[in-house]
Design a protein around this motif. Structure first.
Motif, PDB file in Angstrom:
ATOM      1  N   GLY A 172       0.818  -1.214   0.000  1.00 42.38           N
ATOM      2  CA  GLY A 172       0.000   0.000   0.000  1.00 42.38           C
ATOM      3  C   GLY A 172       0.842   1.251   0.000  1.00 42.38           C
ATOM      4  O   GLY A 172       0.492   2.252  -0.638  1.00 42.38           O
ATOM      5  N   LEU A 173       1.976   1.212   0.690  1.00 44.66           N
ATOM      6  CA  LEU A 173       2.886   2.355   0.706  1.00 44.66           C
ATOM      7  C   LEU A 173       3.406   2.644  -0.701  1.00 44.66           C
ATOM      8  O   LEU A 173       3.462   3.800  -1.132  1.00 44.66           O
ATOM      9  N   GLY A 174       3.770   1.596  -1.422  1.00 47.26           N
ATOM     10  CA  GLY A 174       4.237   1.773  -2.788  1.00 47.26           C
ATOM     11  C   GLY A 174       3.154   2.310  -3.700  1.00 47.26           C
ATOM     12  O   GLY A 174       3.401   3.204  -4.527  1.00 47.26           O
ATOM     13  N   ILE A 175       1.937   1.788  -3.551  1.00 48.87           N
ATOM     14  CA  ILE A 175       0.821   2.268  -4.367  1.00 48.87           C
ATOM     15  C   ILE A 175       0.501   3.721  -4.036  1.00 48.87           C
ATOM     16  O   ILE A 175       0.243   4.537  -4.923  1.00 48.87           O
ATOM     17  N   GLY A 176       0.532   4.059  -2.746  1.00 54.24           N
ATOM     18  CA  GLY A 176       0.268   5.437  -2.339  1.00 54.24           C
ATOM     19  C   GLY A 176       1.301   6.403  -2.882  1.00 54.24           C
ATOM     20  O   GLY A 176       0.965   7.511  -3.323  1.00 54.24           O
ATOM     21  N   ALA A 177       2.574   5.993  -2.869  1.00 58.81           N
ATOM     22  CA  ALA A 177       3.630   6.850  -3.409  1.00 58.81           C
ATOM     23  C   ALA A 177       3.446   7.058  -4.902  1.00 58.81           C
ATOM     24  O   ALA A 177       3.710   8.144  -5.434  1.00 58.81           O
ATOM     25  N   LEU A 178       2.961   6.043  -5.588  1.00 58.63           N
ATOM     26  CA  LEU A 178       2.785   6.118  -7.032  1.00 58.63           C
ATOM     27  C   LEU A 178       1.590   6.975  -7.419  1.00 58.63           C
ATOM     28  O   LEU A 178       1.672   7.789  -8.348  1.00 58.63           O
TER      29      LEU A 178
END
Length: 265
Positions: A172-178
């Motif tokens: 989720g952190l990666g998706i949020g950053a993207l």
């Protein structure tokens, strides 16, 4: 930057994480809800046990009463949402600008954020896994159908249950950053981690089965979350399933690092 400075970064990320209202709700109430769900499932099984058929009793899985597919979905969505909100909220408030001015080494910021999110969600996942197991087996022991930590594959199942939280949170952190948009990130987290993999089923095309075996929810449902593995070459292996668990947070960490370093704030 010295280790002391990195400890300061960890402390800052800890404060920022718990300053979000969503953290307390997702961690506190989410944990209670999943444990309460396990208790209710186990009580239903306890009360209905005398009416079970011989086949139903033979197929009964006490670990499923403790932690079902719905529990896994709740934990993954909660963990993934927490991870996404951790970074999306910082971009939304503009706090990321202050952070990066104070700490120009962006990879250090990302490393600290990943560490704190992983630590908090791993602790939460462990509490959920052990909590659901404890209350469920306490109830089912009254019917003589409970299992213990020493029984075959129980520790593997409990470890997989616990790891669903940090795997989902870092994804989720990666998706949020993207995406950098709250609603879009939450929807993407739910779709990628739970909704789409729910429809995956083993089939005659092995290349599709190999593709499915990259999804954490799928490998949990068909392999790691089962005390007794089915002898089916179309299903994921234990080693491959653990690899899928490792792949998603690793890929998310790389995406987060690339996005934060290359995009303007």
């Amino acid at each position: 930057m010295t280790d002391g400075r990195f400890r300061d970064l960890l402390a800052a990320e800890w404060i920022k994480l718990w300053s979000l209202r969503s953290t307390s709700w997702l961690v506190g109430l989410g944990t209670l809800a999943i444990v309460a769900f396990a208790l209710q499932n186990s009580l239903d099984a306890y009360n209905g046990w005398p009416g079970f058929t011989a086949m139903e009793k033979a197929r009964f899985n006490p670990l499923t009463e403790a932690f079902s597919g719905l529990s896994a979905s709740m934990l993954m969505i909660g963990g993934g949402s927490l991870g996404a909100l951790t970074i999306v909220g910082e971009y939304a408030t503009g706090l990321i600008r202050t952070t990066l001015v104070a700490v120009p080494a962006r990879h250090r910021v990302v490393a600290a954020k990943l560490t704190i999110v992983a630590t908090v969600t791993l602790a939460t996942g462990t509490v959920v896994s052990l909590g659901t197991f404890g209350v469920s087996q306490a109830v089912l022991s009254g019917r003589g159908v409970a299992v213990s930590l020493g029984d075959p594959a129980v520790l593997r199942v409990l470890a997989a249950n616990a790891l669903l939280a940090p795997v989902s949170a870092l994804t989720g952190l990666g998706i949020g950053a993207l995406l950098r948009h709250t609603a879009a990130a939450i929807v993407a987290v739910c779709a990628a981690l739970v909704i789409v993999p729910t429809f995956f089923q083993p089939n005659v095309h092995q290349w599709l089965n190999d593709l499915y075996a990259l999804a954490p929810f799928y490998v949990w449902r068909t392999c790691l979350g089962l005390p007794q593995l089915r002898d089916d070459p179309a299903l994921p292996t234990v080693a491959g399933s653990w690899a899928a668990f490792a792949l998603w947070p690793l890929a998310a960490a790389v995406v987060t690092l690339i996005v934060v370093r290359r995009r303007d704030v």
